[in-house]
Design a protein around this motif. Structure first.
Motif, PDB file in Angstrom:
ATOM      1  N   TRP A   1       0.827  -1.206   0.000  1.00  0.00           N
ATOM      2  CA  TRP A   1       0.000   0.000   0.000  1.00  0.00           C
ATOM      3  C   TRP A   1       0.866   1.263   0.000  1.00  0.00           C
ATOM      4  CZ3 TRP A   1      -4.880   1.088  -1.012  1.00  0.00           C
ATOM      5  CH2 TRP A   1      -5.417   2.313  -0.618  1.00  0.00           C
ATOM      6  N   ASP A   2       1.969   1.217   0.713  1.00  0.00           N
ATOM      7  CA  ASP A   2       2.821   2.399   0.847  1.00  0.00           C
ATOM      8  C   ASP A   2       3.945   2.456  -0.178  1.00  0.00           C
ATOM      9  OD1 ASP A   2       1.441   3.378   3.139  1.00  0.00           O
ATOM     10  OD2 ASP A   2       2.484   1.885   4.360  1.00  0.00           O
ATOM     11  N   ILE A   3       4.250   1.329  -0.835  1.00  0.00           N
ATOM     12  CA  ILE A   3       5.419   1.326  -1.712  1.00  0.00           C
ATOM     13  C   ILE A   3       5.079   1.167  -3.189  1.00  0.00           C
ATOM     14  CG2 ILE A   3       6.867   0.387   0.121  1.00  0.00           C
ATOM     15  CD1 ILE A   3       6.755  -2.324  -1.277  1.00  0.00           C
ATOM     16  N   TYR A   4       3.829   0.835  -3.526  1.00  0.00           N
ATOM     17  CA  TYR A   4       3.530   0.546  -4.928  1.00  0.00           C
ATOM     18  C   TYR A   4       3.713   1.769  -5.819  1.00  0.00           C
ATOM     19  CZ  TYR A   4       1.396  -1.816  -8.902  1.00  0.00           C
ATOM     20  OH  TYR A   4       1.189  -2.408 -10.122  1.00  0.00           O
ATOM     21  N   GLY A   5       3.416   2.950  -5.324  1.00  0.00           N
ATOM     22  CA  GLY A   5       3.598   4.155  -6.131  1.00  0.00           C
ATOM     23  C   GLY A   5       2.281   4.771  -6.542  1.00  0.00           C
ATOM     24  N   LYS A   6       2.383   5.873  -7.264  1.00  0.00           N
ATOM     25  CA  LYS A   6       1.194   6.628  -7.646  1.00  0.00           C
ATOM     26  C   LYS A   6       0.381   5.960  -8.739  1.00  0.00           C
ATOM     27  CE  LYS A   6       3.068  11.096  -6.221  1.00  0.00           C
ATOM     28  NZ  LYS A   6       3.428  12.490  -6.650  1.00  0.00           N
ATOM     29  N   GLU A   7       0.918   4.874  -9.341  1.00  0.00           N
ATOM     30  CA  GLU A   7       0.130   4.130 -10.318  1.00  0.00           C
ATOM     31  C   GLU A   7      -1.077   3.455  -9.659  1.00  0.00           C
ATOM     32  OE1 GLU A   7       3.397   3.785  -9.999  1.00  0.00           O
ATOM     33  OE2 GLU A   7       4.080   4.835 -11.816  1.00  0.00           O
ATOM     34  N   LEU A   8      -1.020   3.284  -8.332  1.00  0.00           N
ATOM     35  CA  LEU A   8      -2.132   2.693  -7.588  1.00  0.00           C
ATOM     36  C   LEU A   8      -3.151   3.784  -7.288  1.00  0.00           C
ATOM     37  CD1 LEU A   8      -3.101   0.045  -6.204  1.00  0.00           C
ATOM     38  CD2 LEU A   8      -2.043   0.896  -4.117  1.00  0.00           C
ATOM     39  N   LEU A   9      -4.329   3.666  -7.899  1.00  0.00           N
ATOM     40  CA  LEU A   9      -5.376   4.676  -7.718  1.00  0.00           C
ATOM     41  C   LEU A   9      -6.113   4.386  -6.414  1.00  0.00           C
ATOM     42  CD1 LEU A   9      -6.858   7.128  -8.880  1.00  0.00           C
ATOM     43  CD2 LEU A   9      -8.422   5.542 -10.012  1.00  0.00           C
ATOM     44  N   ARG A  10      -5.869   5.221  -5.426  1.00  0.00           N
ATOM     45  CA  ARG A  10      -6.445   5.047  -4.100  1.00  0.00           C
ATOM     46  C   ARG A  10      -7.659   5.958  -3.927  1.00  0.00           C
ATOM     47  NH1 ARG A  10      -0.870   4.923  -4.007  1.00  0.00           N
ATOM     48  NH2 ARG A  10       0.130   3.358  -2.699  1.00  0.00           N
ATOM     49  N   PHE A  11      -8.633   5.488  -3.143  1.00  0.00           N
ATOM     50  CA  PHE A  11      -9.804   6.316  -2.842  1.00  0.00           C
ATOM     51  C   PHE A  11     -10.464   5.804  -1.568  1.00  0.00           C
ATOM     52  CE2 PHE A  11     -11.131   2.857  -5.577  1.00  0.00           C
ATOM     53  CZ  PHE A  11     -12.320   2.413  -5.025  1.00  0.00           C
ATOM     54  N   LYS A  12     -11.409   6.578  -1.043  1.00  0.00           N
ATOM     55  CA  LYS A  12     -12.152   6.215   0.163  1.00  0.00           C
ATOM     56  C   LYS A  12     -13.622   6.024  -0.170  1.00  0.00           C
ATOM     57  CE  LYS A  12      -9.118   8.746   3.362  1.00  0.00           C
ATOM     58  NZ  LYS A  12      -8.641   7.593   4.143  1.00  0.00           N
ATOM     59  N   ASP A  13     -14.260   5.087   0.532  1.00  0.00           N
ATOM     60  CA  ASP A  13     -15.704   4.944   0.355  1.00  0.00           C
ATOM     61  C   ASP A  13     -16.422   5.923   1.287  1.00  0.00           C
ATOM     62  OD1 ASP A  13     -15.626   3.862   2.906  1.00  0.00           O
ATOM     63  OD2 ASP A  13     -16.231   1.840   2.309  1.00  0.00           O
ATOM     64  N   ARG A  14     -17.741   5.847   1.334  1.00  0.00           N
ATOM     65  CA  ARG A  14     -18.511   6.812   2.112  1.00  0.00           C
ATOM     66  C   ARG A  14     -18.265   6.700   3.620  1.00  0.00           C
ATOM     67  NH1 ARG A  14     -24.627   5.805   1.069  1.00  0.00           N
ATOM     68  NH2 ARG A  14     -23.879   5.551  -1.066  1.00  0.00           N
ATOM     69  N   HIS A  15     -17.689   5.573   4.039  1.00  0.00           N
ATOM     70  CA  HIS A  15     -17.384   5.385   5.452  1.00  0.00           C
ATOM     71  C   HIS A  15     -15.947   5.779   5.793  1.00  0.00           C
ATOM     72  CE1 HIS A  15     -21.205   3.310   5.756  1.00  0.00           C
ATOM     73  NE2 HIS A  15     -20.837   2.480   4.782  1.00  0.00           N
ATOM     74  N   GLY A  16     -15.223   6.293   4.810  1.00  0.00           N
ATOM     75  CA  GLY A  16     -13.857   6.721   5.042  1.00  0.00           C
ATOM     76  C   GLY A  16     -12.833   5.614   4.996  1.00  0.00           C
ATOM     77  N   ARG A  17     -13.219   4.421   4.508  1.00  0.00           N
ATOM     78  CA  ARG A  17     -12.283   3.298   4.418  1.00  0.00           C
ATOM     79  C   ARG A  17     -11.495   3.370   3.117  1.00  0.00           C
ATOM     80  NH1 ARG A  17     -17.060  -0.549   6.506  1.00  0.00           N
ATOM     81  NH2 ARG A  17     -17.882   0.173   4.507  1.00  0.00           N
ATOM     82  N   ASP A  18     -10.243   2.981   3.179  1.00  0.00           N
ATOM     83  CA  ASP A  18      -9.349   3.075   2.023  1.00  0.00           C
ATOM     84  C   ASP A  18      -9.533   1.892   1.077  1.00  0.00           C
ATOM     85  OD1 ASP A  18      -7.971   5.471   2.678  1.00  0.00           O
ATOM     86  OD2 ASP A  18      -6.807   4.369   4.178  1.00  0.00           O
ATOM     87  N   TYR A  19      -9.554   2.203  -0.221  1.00  0.00           N
ATOM     88  CA  TYR A  19      -9.653   1.193  -1.275  1.00  0.00           C
ATOM     89  C   TYR A  19      -8.739   1.595  -2.426  1.00  0.00           C
ATOM     90  CZ  TYR A  19     -13.802  -0.789   0.971  1.00  0.00           C
ATOM     91  OH  TYR A  19     -14.664  -1.395   1.846  1.00  0.00           O
TER      92      TYR A  19
END
Length: 584
Positions: free
Chosen positions: A86-104
């Motif tokens: 999660w921390d090392i893959y880089g910006k190619e990993l499109l991260r976002f949060k759902d309505r409950h604030g959980r990371d996906y």
């Protein structure tokens, strides 16, 4: 399919943004349309080819014993945190949060998801091996999407994963998948080469890339000129073997002169320093400063060589490797970029390419602005932590397997097979009980094919000035039936009869029944890249003949209308055979 009812919006002009031939022709042929940067819609013509590629891949995966699943594209961050990616893959990993604030994230690959799946189900050695695959859309947020389907952000991929009880089982799974890939690419009809490769951010101990050979390919491949040797590797992986036996350390002549500072005002590049001092670049050592996982490292290579950053990263076992910025270079060397050297350098590890073991006195940076050192002997004057193969191979280097010469060619990566080992199973506790009741981590493999990229690679390898040349195995339709009826009812009726006969025989035919000029029909047929064309006009009908054209070779033959079924079947088989394929 009747072309008059088929949604295929061809274009006369090249799209302005297209940089490579596959992008240009895919858009012009009405196969894809851009939605936004690096994201494309497949139109009916393009989707048919995409589905044919997927069907061949699916058939060979099933034949090899893999089983198809379909995993979610949205993945929870918790799984990626288990492996540390999660921390090392880089910006190619499109991260976002759902309505409950959980990371996906949107899945660029599915190692974590499939490992989580198997660890929840497999408990005993009796349940192994397991080999699962899917064909699914992936997303990687490329910093600069380009080349259409060749390097987009969203793409269709076959990714497979094997789980075995031991190394022997993992080796068999790897070989099974390797052979399945060979069969799949052979059935597709592409010229390809399997090459040794670096495993990259996915990890693993060993891997092969499958390259479609094309002059426009982004990757360079080193291939042994000895056909029986079989060695081939991409430049990231290709090994450099030094001539003769390499000594354990550079020889130090007893009376060798000591290092001496020479002024090189404003000369910091290899060419500038060598021109100023009258040196051959092979007598200069480049000192390149990097940050490896946040720590400084100096890497040395001969002045006429290129440092291979992948080899350096692997030597250091680093996850993140980048050239140091000017501030870090100054803090280590007390000099601007271009004047770094290993003598007296402190605060950084120093590693060197093995070729420097054979060097005599060399020139290097003096860690002082506008100055270099001459008469430097690395074994005497600098503390080198390790010598290793760190440079990029050249055509002048020998094959590392048989010693013969190497030749270079270009390729497009369309498949990759990895030996993952226990990297993910240990991190995620995917274990099983062996025969003695002991808990052991599973041994994994990973196998990817760029399904949508194959569509583009096929065009990069096979095209002419008129359009793509698709192999019959993946062409949207096998045959373009072009009726030149105009107002001639007899020609129109005969074309309809041929369309019916071909369809009933199971031949995929695109019937151009439009009220268009012959030139428009011919241009569109060429642009869509269908491998066979049947052309029926008034003159041919009067002679009882239909013209058959092999799109790739341009060869034209006449087929008898009276014996059409037999004549067409024989001609069709010859066209397939010319591609090295068996007709379906």
């Amino acid at each position: 399919m009747r072309l008059s009812r088929f949604y295929v919006p061809t274009l006369k002009e090249d799209p302005a943004e297209a940089e490579v031939v596959s992008h240009r022709l895919l858009v012009r042929a009405g196969m894809i349309r851009k939605l936004t940067s690096g994201i494309y819609t497949f139109l009916p013509l393009g989707l048919r080819t995409l589905n044919k590629v997927a069907a061949i891949v699916r058939r060979e995966m099933d034949r090899a014993g893999a089983q198809e699943i379909f995993m979610p594209s949205v993945q929870p961050a918790d799984l990626w945190r288990e492996t540390g990616r999660w921390d090392i893959y880089g910006k190619e990993l499109l991260r976002f949060k759902d309505r409950h604030g959980r990371d996906y994230c949107l899945g660029p690959t599915h190692e974590e998801v499939v490992t989580d799946l198997v660890r929840g189900e497999v408990r005993s050695y009796r349940q192994l091996p397991v080999n699962l695959y899917q064909i699914q859309t992936k997303f990687r947020d490329e910093i600069r999407p380009r080349f259409g389907l060749m390097r987009g952000r969203e793409f269709v991929m076959k990714d497979g994963y094997s789980f075995d009880r031991d190394e022997a089982g993992a080796e068999k799974s790897y070989r099974d998948m390797f052979e399945a890939y060979v069969r799949a690419f052979s059935r597709i009809g592409l010229g390809f080469r399997a090459v040794e490769a670096d495993s990259g951010p996915i990890g693993g101990s060993f891997s092969h890339e499958f390259m479609v050979l094309a002059e426009t390919g982004e990757d360079t491949i080193a291939v042994c000129e000895n056909g029986s040797c079989g060695y081939a590797a991409n430049l990231e992986k290709a090994e450099v073997v030094l001539p003769g036996e390499t000594p354990g350390a550079p020889m130090v002549p007893e009376q060798a002169p000591k290092p001496e500072i020479v002024d090189t005002p404003g000369r910091h590049s290899v060419d500038e320093v060598c021109g100023f001092l009258g040196l051959d670049p092979r007598d200069l050592v480049k000192t390149l400063i990097f940050e490896a996982d946040g720590l400084p490292v100096a890497a040395l290579v001969r002045g006429d060589r290129e440092l291979n950053e992948v080899k350096l990263r692997n030597l250091l076992g680093a996850t993140d490797l980048a050239l140091a910025d000017e501030a870090l270079v100054r803090s280590l060397t007390n000099a601007p970029v271009g004047f770094a050297g290993p003598v007296g350098l402190s605060g950084a590890r120093i590693v060197a390419d093995s070729e420097l073991l054979l060097s005599g006195p060399v020139v290097c940076g003096a860690n002082r602005a506008d100055a270099h050192l001459k008469n430097v002997l690395l074994g005497r004057d600098a503390e080198i932590e390790r010598f290793a193969d760190l440079r990029t191979v050249t055509p002048q280097d020998p094959c590392p397997r048989c010693g013969r010469g190497l030749s270079f060619t270009r390729g497009i990566e369309v498949g990759h097979v990895f030996k993952l080992g226990r990297k993910y199973s240990e991190a995620m506790n995917a274990s099983f009980l062996d025969e003695d009741g002991r808990e052991r981590p599973m041994v994994m493999g990973c196998y990817g094919i760029g399904v949508s990229r194959i569509v583009a690679a096929a065009i990069e390898q096979n095209n002419d000035e008129h359009g793509p040349l698709f192999p019959p195995s993946i062409a949207a339709f096998e045959v373009a039936l072009i009726g030149l009826a105009g107002k001639d009812r007899a020609v129109a009726d005969k074309a309809e009869e041929l369309y019916r006969v071909l369809s009933e025989a199971g031949v995929e035919v695109l019937f151009d029944d439009r009220d268009e000029r012959p030139g428009v029909k011919f241009n569109d047929a060429d642009l869509m890249g269908l491998p066979m064309q049947l052309i029926l006009g008034a003159k041919g009908l009067a002679k009882g003949l239909v013209e058959a054209k092999d799109r790739r070779s341009g060869e034209r033959v006449d087929l008898s209308l009276d014996d059409f079924v037999a004549d067409f079947a024989a001609w069709r088989a010859r066209v397939w055979e010319s591609w090295g394929l068996e007709s379906g």
